[in-house]
Scaffold this active site. Sequence first.
Site, PDB file in Angstrom:
ATOM      1  CG  HIS A  41      -0.375   1.279   2.255  1.00 23.08           C
ATOM      2  ND1 HIS A  41      -1.457   0.826   1.525  1.00 23.08           N
ATOM      3  CD2 HIS A  41       0.160   0.198   2.876  1.00 23.08           C
ATOM      4  CE1 HIS A  41      -1.571  -0.481   1.691  1.00 23.08           C
ATOM      5  NE2 HIS A  41      -0.611  -0.883   2.496  1.00 23.08           N
ATOM      6  CG  HIS A  83      -0.052  -5.750  -1.807  1.00 29.03           C
ATOM      7  ND1 HIS A  83      -1.227  -6.457  -2.024  1.00 29.03           N
ATOM      8  CD2 HIS A  83       0.050  -5.591  -0.469  1.00 29.03           C
ATOM      9  CE1 HIS A  83      -1.808  -6.695  -0.867  1.00 29.03           C
ATOM     10  NE2 HIS A  83      -1.052  -6.187   0.093  1.00 29.03           N
TER      11      HIS A  83
END
Length: 291
Positions: A41, A83
């Site tokens: 991730h 992100h």
Amino acid sequence: MHARAAAALTSVAGSVVIGVLVLPTAAQAAPANDRTVVVAHRGASAYAPENTLPAVDRASALGISWVENDVQRTRDGVLVVLHDTTLARTTNVEQLYPNRSPWNVADFTSSELARLDAGSWKGAEYAGTRIPTLHEYLRRVDRNGQKLLMEIKAPELYPGIEDQILRQLRRDGWLDSWDVKHRLIIQSFNADSVRTVHDRRPDIKTGFLGTPAVSELPKYAKFADQINPSHTTTSADYVKAVHALKGPHGKQLETYTWTVNDAQTAQKVAGFGVDGIISNAPDVVRAAIGG
């Protein structure tokens, strides 16, 4: 339980033994099958700054072939990997540009982003790490022989970003038939964005991030090959409902769950039958499920 039946049961290593048959107890989740995909991730982000080239390399060093990232766009139209839609949490933007709050990615040019330190927050050894452009990121993943689960982050902020991403993937050699089939998935929380990617390139595998109601799943299965929920909203029944449908490529709909960082949760969701587990600590997950 009847006393005689109870006497015939013996507990061994957390399992119940009946004759020679071993049945897992509730405390011992079933292991994943050998097809369960473990995804790093934002790279191996437990160990290196998320969404950076060092995180990609750390995942590679751990032997993790799949990495996940997030793609956004700068004010001057450059695709970058980050992100948050703001730069504040993972860079020194507040020190370099103190008067430009709230420091949204879309308000800065690529040259301004290139000045930022995106690594020191994680540790002094990562000082000077930069926010990679998508081009740089793709080249590194390609060099490492890895595969990419790409998230289009907040596409409602970046009109047309789907077409731009596809052009960049094509320029970097990611859209030939082998790559599309074996090492690329594009996902988003935005269903319209996922649908756009599917409409533009029906051959690309796509995923919807979230947990649609079971009654809504057939609608998503028209344009998404995966339904990818948080592990907190995943259950064996939900995975079964997803698997009961076929996606746009005529194959069983898949489910990758996120973000699982400990062995116990990894074993639990593996027992649900998920197809993939997305983790900041992919080595921990891999060890836990026997991959």
